[in-house]
Write a protein that holds these residues in place. Sequence first.
Motif, PDB file in Angstrom:
ATOM      1  N   SER A   1       0.875  -1.373  -0.123  1.00 43.81           N
ATOM      2  CA  SER A   1       0.094   0.548  -0.022  1.00 43.81           C
ATOM      3  C   SER A   1       0.978   1.357   0.076  1.00 43.81           C
ATOM      4  O   SER A   1       0.493   1.879  -0.867  1.00 43.81           O
ATOM      5  N   LEU A   2       1.779   1.205   0.586  1.00 46.44           N
ATOM      6  CA  LEU A   2       2.541   2.232   1.372  1.00 46.44           C
ATOM      7  C   LEU A   2       3.605   2.632  -1.047  1.00 46.44           C
ATOM      8  O   LEU A   2       3.503   3.930  -0.597  1.00 46.44           O
ATOM      9  N   MET A   3       3.586   1.729  -1.406  1.00 44.24           N
ATOM     10  CA  MET A   3       4.778   1.842  -2.514  1.00 44.24           C
ATOM     11  C   MET A   3       3.774   2.387  -3.214  1.00 44.24           C
ATOM     12  O   MET A   3       4.291   2.502  -4.725  1.00 44.24           O
ATOM     13  N   ARG A   4       1.950   2.129  -2.836  1.00 44.30           N
ATOM     14  CA  ARG A   4       1.339   2.043  -4.133  1.00 44.30           C
ATOM     15  C   ARG A   4       0.756   3.609  -3.862  1.00 44.30           C
ATOM     16  O   ARG A   4      -0.489   4.144  -4.978  1.00 44.30           O
ATOM     17  N   ASP A   5       1.105   4.446  -3.282  1.00 49.01           N
ATOM     18  CA  ASP A   5       0.232   5.582  -2.096  1.00 49.01           C
ATOM     19  C   ASP A   5      -0.994   5.395  -1.734  1.00 49.01           C
ATOM     20  O   ASP A   5      -1.652   6.632  -2.190  1.00 49.01           O
ATOM     21  N   TYR A   6      -1.245   4.463  -1.106  1.00 46.93           N
ATOM     22  CA  TYR A   6      -2.773   4.251  -0.656  1.00 46.93           C
ATOM     23  C   TYR A   6      -2.224   5.100   0.623  1.00 46.93           C
ATOM     24  O   TYR A   6      -1.179   5.279   1.399  1.00 46.93           O
ATOM     25  N   PRO A   7      -3.518   5.442   0.514  1.00 46.22           N
ATOM     26  CA  PRO A   7      -2.961   5.744   2.884  1.00 46.22           C
ATOM     27  C   PRO A   7      -3.477   4.847   3.577  1.00 46.22           C
ATOM     28  O   PRO A   7      -4.088   3.869   3.642  1.00 46.22           O
ATOM     29  N   ILE A   8      -2.638   4.776   4.706  1.00 46.96           N
ATOM     30  CA  ILE A   8      -2.800   4.198   5.887  1.00 46.96           C
ATOM     31  C   ILE A   8      -3.332   4.654   7.272  1.00 46.96           C
ATOM     32  O   ILE A   8      -2.490   4.184   8.065  1.00 46.96           O
ATOM     33  N   ASN A   9      -3.822   5.740   6.938  1.00 47.88           N
ATOM     34  CA  ASN A   9      -4.788   6.623   8.471  1.00 47.88           C
ATOM     35  C   ASN A   9      -3.817   7.290   8.839  1.00 47.88           C
ATOM     36  O   ASN A   9      -3.052   6.530   9.236  1.00 47.88           O
TER      37      ASN A   9
ATOM     38  N   ASP B   1      21.564   9.630  -4.565  1.00 51.03           N
ATOM     39  CA  ASP B   1      22.500   8.519  -5.128  1.00 51.03           C
ATOM     40  C   ASP B   1      23.678   7.330  -4.409  1.00 51.03           C
ATOM     41  O   ASP B   1      24.138   6.229  -5.183  1.00 51.03           O
ATOM     42  N   GLU B   2      22.889   7.506  -3.336  1.00 52.67           N
ATOM     43  CA  GLU B   2      23.704   6.198  -2.555  1.00 52.67           C
ATOM     44  C   GLU B   2      22.611   5.018  -2.915  1.00 52.67           C
ATOM     45  O   GLU B   2      23.333   3.987  -2.949  1.00 52.67           O
ATOM     46  N   VAL B   3      21.125   5.123  -3.475  1.00 49.89           N
ATOM     47  CA  VAL B   3      20.306   4.507  -3.934  1.00 49.89           C
ATOM     48  C   VAL B   3      20.515   3.945  -5.440  1.00 49.89           C
ATOM     49  O   VAL B   3      20.758   2.558  -5.835  1.00 49.89           O
TER      50      VAL B   3
ATOM     51  N   LEU C   1      10.640   3.307  -2.899  1.00 40.87           N
ATOM     52  CA  LEU C   1      11.009   2.229  -1.406  1.00 40.87           C
ATOM     53  C   LEU C   1      11.815   3.610  -0.539  1.00 40.87           C
ATOM     54  O   LEU C   1      11.035   3.888   0.475  1.00 40.87           O
ATOM     55  N   HIS C   2      13.065   4.164  -1.213  1.00 43.08           N
ATOM     56  CA  HIS C   2      13.711   4.993  -0.773  1.00 43.08           C
ATOM     57  C   HIS C   2      12.707   6.125  -0.720  1.00 43.08           C
ATOM     58  O   HIS C   2      12.940   7.476   0.842  1.00 43.08           O
ATOM     59  N   LYS C   3      11.576   6.891  -1.209  1.00 41.24           N
ATOM     60  CA  LYS C   3      10.473   7.657  -1.308  1.00 41.24           C
ATOM     61  C   LYS C   3      10.028   7.154  -0.110  1.00 41.24           C
ATOM     62  O   LYS C   3      10.042   8.601   0.703  1.00 41.24           O
ATOM     63  N   VAL C   4       9.216   6.381  -0.072  1.00 41.23           N
ATOM     64  CA  VAL C   4       8.205   6.071   1.065  1.00 41.23           C
ATOM     65  C   VAL C   4       9.152   6.016   2.476  1.00 41.23           C
ATOM     66  O   VAL C   4       8.718   6.504   3.022  1.00 41.23           O
TER      67      VAL C   4
END
Length: 580
Positions: A43-51, A182-184, A212-215
Amino acid sequence: MSFQTPLTINEVITDIHAKKYLLPSIQREFVWSQEQIKKLFDSLMRDYPINAFLFWKVPKEKASDFKFYEFLRDYHKKDNRHNPKANISGSDDVMAVLDGQQRLTSLYISLKGTYADKLPYKRWDNPQAYPKKKLYLNLLSRPEDEDFEYDFEFLTDTEAKANDDNHHWFPVGKILDLKEQDEVNDYLLESGLLSTPDKEKGKFANRALFKLHKVIHVNPIISYYLEQSAELDKVLNIFIRVNSGGTTLSYSDLLLSFATAQWENRDAREEINDFVDEINEIGHGFNINKDAVLKACLVLCDMEDITFKVDNFNRTNMLKIESEWDNITKAIRDALTLISSFGFSRENITSNNLIIPVAYYLKTIGLPNNFEISTSRIEDRRNIKQWFVSSLLKRVFSFSPDGVLKPVRDIIKQYGSNGFPLEKIIERFKGTNRTLQFTEDDINNLLYSKYGQGDTLVILSILYPWADLRHNFHVDHIFPKSEFTAKRLAAKGVPQSKINDFIENCNYIGNLQLLENIPNIEKKAMDFDKWLSKKVPAGELADYKKKHYIPDVDLSFGNFDVFLEEREKLLLEKLKKELQ
């Protein structure tokens, strides 16, 4: 209560690791499965809300009025399910989590810890049944399950090394070390993922890891409200309200929260959790949970209403349970020790409610020591065992258990001083759908029990009253099961017309006996007639046959059908005598 500036996952995980976020004692323990955690990350990777989350800021001068616990760091289903108690002495204001513990613990375990669940088909007491796993993300392909966009899996270190053209397992926790973009990029280059022959897979790996880095590091995903009241009643009310939706607290979780908040001299959470762990190790192991313990508290403290509802766990009742706690725990512990001596364990008890009347009776007669072995209690034990076995086989607790618990408690309270009132209990339920009386058909149906079924050991405990099942007795096939194949039966001269019937009937109770560990190992797959002549001395043969209900018939394999029919007659005779 006010809405606060959202935080990144990395910020919150860092503070949890530094013990800046704690859990109030009213919180239940971690219960999320691996599947729920994988769904959270997808869900996090798909930008779904997790409340949104709800945090509770407790001023340092008030913090000592409450109990707090640390987050679970490495979850182990058997050995590490309980949150450690937090030391808040000399600390600043406490930031406690009122809503969102399951999600935050899942994030922390996935990024910093391990998850050891039980493997199917392995015994609960086998250490190898709980391999430690970490969360990984496959950077080369999507999962087969269409409900998921990203392939997250909990894997052991060995499993994670099994990379191929479609799998590159990235340890999710490593993203905490890749703080900058840059580490990614360096990781993708060094892993050869950007130069993979399949360009689409390279692009997918690039997108997945940067996402994943962005999340974790960039997006302020943790939105939360902050409550700053130090009034426990208000906080409890908020806690109940916010947990009334989604995956709600079980009654035991909620009631344990109340007990923890209201007990004066003990830590209810620690007491009950430690007690549950202790009693589940008695004998061959039980599966007692908090629900059963809290239910027993209501019954053993003679509460008029024993249903699970908040009104029954008011302050007055909670304090009574606290004052009776030592007697309650001894009663339950002694009851399980007794039940274990009958040969029962987690493998063959279908309802934990069966334990409560036994515990209530022991408490009623003053909690005598060594009840399970005392020579003066033989008749009492016989009656308790008959009630227990009959109730188990008749499934009297399969629905509305209060309809049994309250009447049985009343009978024990009135007549228990003269011994366990078996006859009074039988009379009370006579003619009802909870009757303990066995008809001819009931007893005949017991013979259809098979090897491996829960009721089988229960029935064998009736047939083998002399067997001390606290020790190692095995359920043994009299005619060895390994020989019941078409090829082997034919080789033994069994007519083709009988082979299918022989195979079909080999697991029924008519072909089962209780045998001690060493004789059972020695017997292995030896034909019964040969084993009998070799291992049982001629002078002891008659006694052996009587104890094991072995009919006086030809015991060769070709006569198995006759043996089974004649032995079932002997078993029926014994069962009728005991159960009628």
